[in-house]
Design a protein around this motif. Structure first.
Motif, PDB file in Angstrom:
ATOM      1  N   LEU A 674       1.008  -1.251   0.065  1.00  0.00           N
ATOM      2  CA  LEU A 674      -0.010   0.052  -0.009  1.00  0.00           C
ATOM      3  C   LEU A 674       0.822   1.334  -0.033  1.00  0.00           C
ATOM      4  O   LEU A 674       1.808   1.389   0.634  1.00  0.00           O
ATOM      5  N   TYR A 675       0.707   2.237  -0.742  1.00  0.00           N
ATOM      6  CA  TYR A 675       1.330   3.507  -1.033  1.00  0.00           C
ATOM      7  C   TYR A 675       0.265   4.601  -0.810  1.00  0.00           C
ATOM      8  O   TYR A 675      -0.822   4.520  -1.380  1.00  0.00           O
ATOM      9  N   ASP A 676       0.646   5.663  -0.208  1.00  0.00           N
ATOM     10  CA  ASP A 676      -0.104   6.945  -0.001  1.00  0.00           C
ATOM     11  C   ASP A 676       0.859   8.298  -0.073  1.00  0.00           C
ATOM     12  O   ASP A 676       1.666   8.452   0.688  1.00  0.00           O
ATOM     13  N   TRP A 677       0.565   8.680  -1.275  1.00  0.00           N
ATOM     14  CA  TRP A 677       1.656   9.736  -1.579  1.00  0.00           C
ATOM     15  C   TRP A 677       0.976  11.202  -1.271  1.00  0.00           C
ATOM     16  O   TRP A 677      -0.235  11.566  -1.914  1.00  0.00           O
ATOM     17  N   ASN A 678       1.377  12.244  -0.509  1.00  0.00           N
ATOM     18  CA  ASN A 678       0.755  13.590  -0.344  1.00  0.00           C
ATOM     19  C   ASN A 678       1.444  14.546  -1.026  1.00  0.00           C
ATOM     20  O   ASN A 678       2.558  14.786  -1.027  1.00  0.00           O
ATOM     21  N   ALA A 679       0.639  15.041  -2.080  1.00  0.00           N
ATOM     22  CA  ALA A 679       1.199  16.012  -3.072  1.00  0.00           C
ATOM     23  C   ALA A 679       1.825  17.233  -2.463  1.00  0.00           C
ATOM     24  O   ALA A 679       2.635  17.807  -2.844  1.00  0.00           O
ATOM     25  N   SER A 680       1.133  17.818  -1.044  1.00  0.00           N
ATOM     26  CA  SER A 680       1.383  19.129  -0.558  1.00  0.00           C
ATOM     27  C   SER A 680       2.952  18.815   0.303  1.00  0.00           C
ATOM     28  O   SER A 680       3.726  19.633   0.280  1.00  0.00           O
TER      29      SER A 680
END
Length: 1017
Positions: A674-680
């Protein structure tokens, strides 16, 4: 319009702007090049007696002597052809029908003979026709000058008038003598009602009496109504002969002109009466009256404006006087008394009374001191609310001025001395609350000033009454606000308790304590519904009777307890100022109960309970009491909602924690990263077996997307990965991509990712997804692909072998069968019975073998021969198959029928074979002693047609439904039914090759139905 004893002449509607040729004293005209008239001036119309409407479009020669018309037209056409003026002397028909010599001359208007022409007529000889016309025109001009001087004098006189009445009188004094009238009237309108007219001259009594009648309306005067409707004057030579004439009026000639203000509003009528005679009304007199009416309309508007200004000033003075007199007074009767004083001060000798309704009557509550004792006693006792003037004022919602007061009609005793009475109704929330009444003994009608003053005082009193209502309402609001504040302060502890506990029943108990602390002694209950019983969940205070307590604890039945049922079902409070003992509870138990209030408790808009307050002391629920109860119960509902929200939040928090734990376990167990990328922030958070898939720990991959492309993704796959991500960001959608990753130990794994972008106002805000290791799956897919390829090659070889084998077996089979048959024919007589039997068996089995080989060859061709995709007519194909079976069906005494069959997308030859095999089976496997019946039909089923081939044969056991479709599988020996066991296998292969299904339903001894589907067109 002509009448038996006179005539009515309608004045023509005002014409448009005059034509320049109308100023010429001699006849002039314009016409087309063909001689058709397009204009004739006034002199032409006067001399010939024909109007423009009568002659326009006709030839100008029509007014000449009949003997001269043809010659004149011939000369006209010659002049037009040569482009020269037209000239000639002819006899012209005059208005009286006689002919007179004139000289006609015409020429093209613009120089072009094919365009419009202009012509004139001049007198020839001493006939005098045009000279007489000229003299008449001079007389008309002199008359017009006199009329103008009269209108000028009228305008000057009207400038000095200050009121509409003075305007009317000045006008009649000037116009009457000038017209030699017997009598004249200025009749003014007030809506559809006729005001008191201004009268001049010797007016007959019946006319004066009728026109000064009180409440006379326009509909009561037929000729005036006609003038108003048509918008122009009406003149009658004998009024008695006119339709709708008033029978009491004498025989007079009458002229009736509308008086309009400059904006076109109908102000009234100018009426002239003359003795009866022939042709009473000359055209110039009608024009004079018309102009006089127009001048009068302007003057009346100016005078009315001045009068309105004066009336407004008087009304304003009265309003100011009333406002100063009442000051800040709020007592209703004191205000009414002040209104009476102001009216008497401004209007003089008037009587004033203020009425309020009650018991079907209007009763005077305040009146001025000038009333006689008899009148005061009458109005204090009350007059009926159906009294005409009272009723009309209330129904019309506006002031009413009654001229010519009639005490008998109004049924108000001792009021004979009053000539006019005024009514001003007042309303509260749309309902009549009172009426201010003023009466005068000095006149039979109200002047405009008196009306204005009365209405001003009425408006002032209305505003004062509204201020009084507002003050009373404010006082009530203040008391209720104080009660609400006390209730809220007492409820503050309840709100604070929410931080410590969320027990709904504890909240209810606290609310009961707050209410009982603000009321007289009693007790409080809180019911909730449980099935068909009301259960008392919370109680504060003693009920005062042991049996009553036992009754409450047992639970009163639903539907038989109004004090609880009503608020629960209506969602509205139920206040009982006097408790109906015995309605809810046995009467003997509640003799000490006096007052009850039941309020529904709502949580999120739904009733969850009923809050009941019971008081022992006899009292009525005041507005303040209701405010206290409703405030506390509403706050209780809010507190219950908050308590439920706290409970729900705690429950949801636990559920979220539980689901998070389950999710972690599921992710770990799935083998997906699982991956979760936060653009900010640019950071990526990982979950699942990161190290097992990549060889790196989550900490080694932290920092952002760079490790993906620079460390994990195979160099050959990086361009495609970047391009796919850019396209999804640009166009939207889901990221789905396969690529290779290089593990930390250098090994390569095949992976796939499914990522979902989240968007905000500025673009992408987040990317969440999974990475799946698909290395083993890809390897398995490759092995499967190779196996499938081997299988396809093997099947092809087998099909080729079957085709070759079946084809090559044909020759030896034919040789065996042929030679066996030859031996049997030539040497059969030399063989014994057993020898002939053996040879017969060889022939029969050889023929059977040949059929097997033929069917096997046909079966193999289904795979080797290409299938044609075409639109086939199932009905036509069935009919061809049925024709081949016709002889067999007839010999068996059977039937082969079909329903409607549509077109399908199928190979026509294979469809023919499919139907033939199924019908052949149906005829073959028939029941002994029963003629075969076979029926084929089809029904639409989505994108397919579902066919049914039904028979009445021997049927099939359910356990054999699958077996019969296997090649060479038979349920019966060849001794019973001939066959090879390949036919149904061929059918199944044909149907499935077209993407359809083949199945059956059957009952042994009753018959079988085969179903198959084929693509629809």
């Amino acid at each position: 319009m002509d009448f038996s004893q006179g005539r009515v002449e309608d004045r023509p509607a005002p014409a448009s702007a005059p034509h320049p040729y109308d100023a010429l004293p001699t006849p002039a005209w314009t016409c087309t090049a063909q001689g058709e008239l397009t204009f004739v001036n006034r002199a032409w119309q006067t001399v010939t007696g024909q109007s423009a409407a009568q002659v326009l479009g006709t030839l100008f020669t029509e007014v000449l002597h009949p003997e001269e018309r043809a010659g004149a037209l011939e000369r006209w056409n010659a002049a037009r052809a040569q482009g020269t003026p037209f000239e000639g002397e002819y006899r012209l028909r005059a208005a009286d029908g006689t002919f007179h010599p004139v000289s006609l001359r015409a020429q093209p208007a613009g120089g072009d003979p094919g365009d419009s022409w202009v012509g004139t007529a001049s007198e020839v000889g001493g006939d005098g026709l045009l000279a007489r016309h000229l003299e008449a025109r001079v007389g008309e001009v002199q008359g017009a000058r006199r009329d103008a001087e009269l209108i000028a004098a009228l305008s000057g006189a009207l400038q000095r008038a200050g009121t509409p009445e003075e305007v009317s009188q000045f006008a009649l004094d000037l116009i009457g003598p000038a017209l030699g009238a017997q009598s004249m009237l200025v009749v003014r309108l007030g809506g559809d009602q006729i005001r008191l007219p201004t009268i001049w001259g010797d007016t007959p009594g019946p006319i004066a009496e009728y026109m000064t009648r009180p409440e006379l309306r326009l509909d009561d005067t037929p000729l005036l109504r006609q003038v108003a409707r048509e918008g122009r004057g009406v003149y009658v030579d004998d009024y008695r002969a006119a339709p709708g004439a008033i029978s009491s009026f004498p025989a007079l000639a009458g002229g009736f002109e509308p008086i309009r203000t400059p904006d076109g509003t109908l102000e009234g009528f100018l009426v002239v009466w003359r003795p009866v005679g022939p042709a009473v009304w000359r055209a110039e007199e009608r024009r004079l009256l018309e102009r006089a009416a127009d001048t009068l309309g302007l003057a009346l508007e100016r005078a009315a404006a001045a009068q309105r200004l004066a009336e407004s000033a008087a009304a304003l003075d009265a309003f100011v006087a009333f406002t100063e007199a009442v000051g800040s007074e709020t007592d209703v009767f004191a205000l009414a008394r002040r209104a009476g004083e102001v009216l008497r001060a401004n209007l003089g000798n008037v009587s004033v009374a203020y009425y309020k309704p009650g018991g079907g009557l209007w009763r005077a509550r305040v009146w001025t001191d000038d009333l006689s004792p008899e009148v005061a006693a009458t109005i204090a006792a009350g007059v009926s609310q159906d009294t005409p003037s009272f009723k009309r004022a209330v129904e019309e919602h506006r002031p009413l001025f009654v001229s010519g007061w009639n005490p008998e009609r109004e049924e108000v005793a001792h009021t004979e001395a009053y000539g006019a009475v005024a009514f001003y109704p007042f309303f509260r929330e749309g309902q009549p609350r009172s009426v201010l009444v003023a009466g005068t003994q000095d006149a039979r009608a109200w002047s405009e000033r008196e009306r204005a003053v009365f209405q001003a005082v009425g408006r002032g009193l209305g505003l004062a009454l509204e201020r009084s209502d507002a003050a009373a309402w404010q006082a009530v609001q203040n008391r209720e606000l104080e009660a609400r504040t006390a209730a809220l302060e007492g409820f503050a502890d309840l709100t604070r308790d929410l931080s410590l506990r969320a027990d709904p029943h504890a909240l209810v108990r606290r609310a009961q304590e707050v209410v009982l602390s603000l009321l007289t002694p009693g007790y409080a209950l809180y019911y909730e519904r449980e099935g068909e019983r009301w259960r008392n969940r919370v109680q504060t205070g003693e009920v005062g009777h042991p049996d009553l307590q036992a009754f409450i604890d047992a639970g009163p039945p639903v539907g038989e307890t109004p004090s609880v049922d009503v608020p629960w079902t209506t969602r509205q409070p139920l206040y009982q100022d006097s408790y109906a003992r015995g309605s809810d509870t046995p009467a003997e138990m509640v003799q000490h109960v006096s007052t009850v209030a039941s309020l529904p408790v709502l949580r999120h808009g739904e009733v969850v309970g009923v809050f009941i307050t019971v008081l022992f002391d006899a009292r009525a629920w005041t507005g303040t009491d209701r405010v206290v109860l409703e405030t506390v119960v509403r706050s209780l509902g809010i507190a219950l909602e908050r308590a439920q929200e706290v409970s729900d939040l705690a429950r949801r928090t636990g559920e979220v924690a539980e689901w998070r734990e389950r999710y972690e376990v599921a992710v770990q167990g799935s083998g997906h990263v699982l991956y979760d990328w936060n653009a900010s922030t640019g950071q990526i958070v990982y979950g699942g077996p990161v190290e097992a898939v990549t060889g790196y720990t989550p900490g080694e991959l932290s920092g952002g997307p760079a490790p993906w492309t620079e460390r994990l993704i195979h160099p050959d796959d990086r361009p495609a990965f970047r391009a796919e991500v850019a396209q999804v960001v640009r166009e939207g959608g889901t990221l789905h991509l396969g690529f290779r990753v290089i593990r930390k130990d250098g090994s390569v794994r095949e992976v796939e990712t499914d990522g979902h972008f989240m968007w905000g106002p500025g673009g992408v805000t987040r990317l969440v997804g999974l990475i799946k290791d698909v290395t083993e799956r890809r390897e398995a897919e490759e092995r499967l692909r190779r196996s499938n390829e081997e299988l396809r090659r093997s099947n092809a070889e087998l099909e080729q072998f079957a085709y070759v084998a079946s084809h090559d077996l044909q020759a030896p089979l034919r040789a065996v069968t042929s030679f066996s048959e030859l031996i049997l024919r030539r040497y059969g007589e030399g063989l014994d019975e057993r020898g002939r039997l053996y040879l017969g068996q060889i022939v029969e089995n050889g023929q059977h073998m040949k059929r097997l080989v033929d069917d096997l060859l046909g079966f193999s061709r289904l795979n080797t021969r290409p299938r044609r995709e075409e639109v086939s007519d199932a009905a036509a194909i069935f009919d061809a198959v049925a024709a081949r079976f016709a002889g067999e069906v007839e010999s068996l005494g059977g039937e082969l029928t079909r329903g409607p069959l549509s077109q399908v997308r199928a190979d026509a030859g294979q469809l023919d074979q499919l139907l033939q095999n199924l019908i052949s089976n149906a005829l073959k496997y028939r029941r002994e002693g029963a003629a075969p019946r076979v029926h084929v039909r089809a029904e639409r089923e989505g994108a397919f047609w579902r066919f049914q081939v039904a028979d009445n044969g021997i049927g099939i056991e359910g356990q054999y439904f699958e077996r019969i479709f296997v090649i060479f599988q038979r349920l019966h020996g060849r001794e019973e039914f001939e066959g090879t066991g390949i036919g149904l296998a061929v059918c199944k292969k044909i149907v499935e090759a077209h993407g359809g299904r083949l199945w059956l339903e059957s009952r042994p001894g009753e018959g079988t139905t085969f179903f198959f589907t084929l693509p629809a067109v």
